[in-house]
Motif scaffolding. Structure first.
Motif, PDB file in Angstrom:
ATOM      1  N   TRP A   1       1.247  -1.056  -0.002  1.00  0.00           N
ATOM      2  CA  TRP A   1       0.169  -0.267  -0.422  1.00  0.00           C
ATOM      3  C   TRP A   1       1.080   1.103  -0.124  1.00  0.00           C
ATOM      4  CZ3 TRP A   1      -0.303   4.273   3.404  1.00  0.00           C
ATOM      5  CH2 TRP A   1      -1.801   5.110   3.144  1.00  0.00           C
ATOM      6  N   GLY A   2       1.906   0.905   0.968  1.00  0.00           N
ATOM      7  CA  GLY A   2       2.887   1.842   1.155  1.00  0.00           C
ATOM      8  C   GLY A   2       3.342   2.411  -0.760  1.00  0.00           C
ATOM      9  N   GLY A   3       3.069   1.168  -1.266  1.00  0.00           N
ATOM     10  CA  GLY A   3       4.207   1.892  -2.788  1.00  0.00           C
ATOM     11  C   GLY A   3       3.124   2.568  -3.541  1.00  0.00           C
ATOM     12  N   GLY A   4       2.022   3.045  -3.175  1.00  0.00           N
ATOM     13  CA  GLY A   4       1.217   3.832  -3.850  1.00  0.00           C
ATOM     14  C   GLY A   4       0.884   5.166  -3.362  1.00  0.00           C
ATOM     15  N   LEU A   5       1.788   5.489  -1.748  1.00  0.00           N
ATOM     16  CA  LEU A   5       1.884   6.971  -1.760  1.00  0.00           C
ATOM     17  C   LEU A   5       3.654   7.099  -2.169  1.00  0.00           C
ATOM     18  CD1 LEU A   5       1.354   9.417   0.194  1.00  0.00           C
ATOM     19  CD2 LEU A   5       2.277   7.641   2.313  1.00  0.00           C
ATOM     20  N   ALA A   6       4.013   6.321  -2.094  1.00  0.00           N
ATOM     21  CA  ALA A   6       5.677   6.880  -2.660  1.00  0.00           C
ATOM     22  C   ALA A   6       5.519   7.103  -4.271  1.00  0.00           C
ATOM     23  CB  ALA A   6       6.477   5.650  -2.862  1.00  0.00           C
ATOM     24  N   GLN A   7       4.626   6.514  -5.101  1.00  0.00           N
ATOM     25  CA  GLN A   7       4.265   6.819  -6.357  1.00  0.00           C
ATOM     26  C   GLN A   7       3.575   8.275  -6.034  1.00  0.00           C
ATOM     27  OE1 GLN A   7       3.076   3.695  -9.220  1.00  0.00           O
ATOM     28  NE2 GLN A   7       2.801   2.433  -7.267  1.00  0.00           N
ATOM     29  N   GLN A   8       2.790   8.972  -5.364  1.00  0.00           N
ATOM     30  CA  GLN A   8       1.773   9.855  -5.219  1.00  0.00           C
ATOM     31  C   GLN A   8       3.442  11.364  -5.103  1.00  0.00           C
ATOM     32  OE1 GLN A   8      -1.331  10.140  -6.349  1.00  0.00           O
ATOM     33  NE2 GLN A   8      -0.287  12.775  -5.516  1.00  0.00           N
ATOM     34  N   LEU A   9       3.907  10.482  -4.007  1.00  0.00           N
ATOM     35  CA  LEU A   9       5.287  11.593  -4.055  1.00  0.00           C
ATOM     36  C   LEU A   9       5.794  12.103  -4.885  1.00  0.00           C
ATOM     37  CD1 LEU A   9       6.316   9.871   0.197  1.00  0.00           C
ATOM     38  CD2 LEU A   9       5.236  12.475  -0.127  1.00  0.00           C
ATOM     39  N   ALA A  10       6.616  11.311  -6.164  1.00  0.00           N
ATOM     40  CA  ALA A  10       6.885  11.482  -7.224  1.00  0.00           C
ATOM     41  C   ALA A  10       5.702  12.413  -7.841  1.00  0.00           C
ATOM     42  CB  ALA A  10       7.575   9.661  -7.655  1.00  0.00           C
ATOM     43  N   PHE A  11       4.896  12.028  -7.954  1.00  0.00           N
ATOM     44  CA  PHE A  11       3.927  12.651  -9.064  1.00  0.00           C
ATOM     45  C   PHE A  11       4.370  14.403  -8.227  1.00  0.00           C
ATOM     46  CE2 PHE A  11       1.006   8.458  -9.457  1.00  0.00           C
ATOM     47  CZ  PHE A  11       1.839   8.824 -10.484  1.00  0.00           C
ATOM     48  N   GLN A  12       3.747  14.263  -6.655  1.00  0.00           N
ATOM     49  CA  GLN A  12       3.500  15.559  -6.048  1.00  0.00           C
ATOM     50  C   GLN A  12       5.094  16.880  -6.415  1.00  0.00           C
ATOM     51  OE1 GLN A  12      -0.090  14.600  -3.260  1.00  0.00           O
ATOM     52  NE2 GLN A  12       1.144  15.954  -2.808  1.00  0.00           N
ATOM     53  N   TYR A  13       5.522  16.147  -6.066  1.00  0.00           N
ATOM     54  CA  TYR A  13       7.052  16.123  -5.732  1.00  0.00           C
ATOM     55  C   TYR A  13       8.432  15.892  -6.636  1.00  0.00           C
ATOM     56  CZ  TYR A  13       4.886  17.619  -0.888  1.00  0.00           C
ATOM     57  OH  TYR A  13       4.458  17.773  -0.668  1.00  0.00           O
ATOM     58  N   PRO A  14       7.932  16.693  -7.989  1.00  0.00           N
ATOM     59  CA  PRO A  14       9.458  15.707  -8.767  1.00  0.00           C
ATOM     60  C   PRO A  14      10.454  16.030  -8.606  1.00  0.00           C
ATOM     61  CG  PRO A  14       6.968  17.517  -9.697  1.00  0.00           C
ATOM     62  CD  PRO A  14       6.917  17.521  -8.339  1.00  0.00           C
ATOM     63  N   ARG A  15      10.675  17.140  -8.030  1.00  0.00           N
ATOM     64  CA  ARG A  15      12.186  18.413  -8.049  1.00  0.00           C
ATOM     65  C   ARG A  15      12.433  17.844  -5.838  1.00  0.00           C
ATOM     66  NH1 ARG A  15      13.356  22.342 -10.982  1.00  0.00           N
ATOM     67  NH2 ARG A  15      11.419  23.001 -12.937  1.00  0.00           N
ATOM     68  N   ARG A  16      11.948  17.819  -5.356  1.00  0.00           N
ATOM     69  CA  ARG A  16      12.163  16.703  -3.948  1.00  0.00           C
ATOM     70  C   ARG A  16      12.833  16.010  -4.405  1.00  0.00           C
ATOM     71  NH1 ARG A  16       8.946  19.094   0.946  1.00  0.00           N
ATOM     72  NH2 ARG A  16      10.614  18.994   1.558  1.00  0.00           N
ATOM     73  N   CYS A  17      11.607  14.499  -5.025  1.00  0.00           N
ATOM     74  CA  CYS A  17      11.757  13.684  -4.542  1.00  0.00           C
ATOM     75  C   CYS A  17      13.057  13.216  -5.516  1.00  0.00           C
ATOM     76  CB  CYS A  17      10.155  13.090  -4.818  1.00  0.00           C
ATOM     77  SG  CYS A  17      10.763  10.564  -5.091  1.00  0.00           S
ATOM     78  N   ARG A  18      14.351  12.303  -5.186  1.00  0.00           N
ATOM     79  CA  ARG A  18      15.233  12.335  -6.222  1.00  0.00           C
ATOM     80  C   ARG A  18      15.160  11.069  -6.346  1.00  0.00           C
ATOM     81  NH1 ARG A  18      21.024  10.596  -4.638  1.00  0.00           N
ATOM     82  NH2 ARG A  18      20.025   9.109  -3.504  1.00  0.00           N
TER      83      ARG A  18
END
Length: 276
Positions: free
Chosen positions: A100-117
């Motif tokens: 389930w946390g993989g969905g959250l991690a993908q969302q972080l990549a979407f929302q923070y393209p510059r911050r999520c390295r």
């Protein structure tokens, strides 16, 4: 030494664990599976290179984080995580999500393209639009009974988790379901609701971060074909298939911890394993 904190983030009291790194660099933020407290991932944290700072947290309504007043979705939860990382003094971060946390991690990549390295996706899929598990497995995911009944947990371990749990079903309670790792039923339901209607599938080609996908070759909850689909759609992804099941990030931590550490430290995603 891991620091345990309680931080007020966007109106929520969030239980957080921070293992400081011995070298400068972005921290690794771990997003846990449904119903599980941050303690569950300790075996994996122990195998991550000590130079890397590791941040874990209990989702609101799970473990040591009180339930929110209203339901949330992945976008709101990603905002909370981004703010949490701010509070801890970091601009950039790497994200790892399991199940389930993989969905959250993908969302972080979407929302923070510059911050999520960089992004690591373990034993996870693309949400509502994915190749599902068998109905007998999905039905057992609808309630947290497996977290609360050790006899039931052992009885379904092989069918639910595959891999090592087929050979050692008695281990499931110690690995996954000890009492101190439980969250309340309401929190489990909120996590289920957060995923309703969400899918990353159409947006995967837009994720530009180097991504490492980890998938077990015997995962009844997330069939391996889902990892292969993600690998084909993510522009900068590599896939590592390991010989274990859904809980492989924990039960095969001695293999996967160093692998993830090398991926995070490499100059490019080309150094990640490309086995499939």
């Amino acid at each position: 030494m891991t620091r345990h904190l309680r931080l007020r983030v966007l109106g929520h009291d969030v239980r957080v664990a921070v293992r400081p790194g011995t070298a400068p660099g972005p921290p690794l933020v771990l997003c846990n599976g449904i119903g599980a407290r941050l303690d569950l991932l300790q075996p994996f944290v122990d195998e991550v290179d000590p130079r890397i700072e590791v941040i874990r947290f209990d989702v609101p309504g799970v473990g040591g984080s009180p339930a929110p007043k209203v339901p949330y979705n992945f976008a709101l939860l990603a905002w909370l995580v981004g703010t949490l990382v701010d509070r801890l003094g970091h601009d950039q971060f790497d994200a790892l999500g399991i199940s389930w946390g993989g969905g959250l991690a993908q969302q972080l990549a979407f929302q923070y393209p510059r911050r999520c390295r960089r992004l690591v996706l373990a034993s996870t899929g693309t949400g509502m639009l994915m190749v599902p598990a068998r109905l007998s497995v999905l039905s057992k995911m609808l309630t947290p009974r497996r977290y609360r009944d050790p006899t039931y947990a052992r009885a379904i371990a092989a069918e639910m988790y595959g891999g090592r749990m087929r050979r050692q079903p008695d281990e499931v309670w110690h690995v996954m379901h000890e009492q101190e790792r439980l969250g309340p039923t309401a929190g489990y339901v909120l996590q289920l609701l957060a995923g309703i209607g969400w899918s990353s599938l159409p947006a995967l080609p837009l994720i530009r971060q180097p991504t490492l996908i980890l998938a077990g070759n015997d995962d009844p909850i997330i069939p391996l074909v889902n990892a292969r689909i993600m690998r084909s759609l993510l522009p900068h992804a590599s896939l590592h298939v390991f010989d274990d099941g859904h809980l492989g990030l924990i039960t095969s931590a001695d293999e996967l911890g160093p692998l993830v550490s090398r991926f995070l430290a490499s100059p490019s995603s080309d150094n990640a394993s490309k086995s499939s």
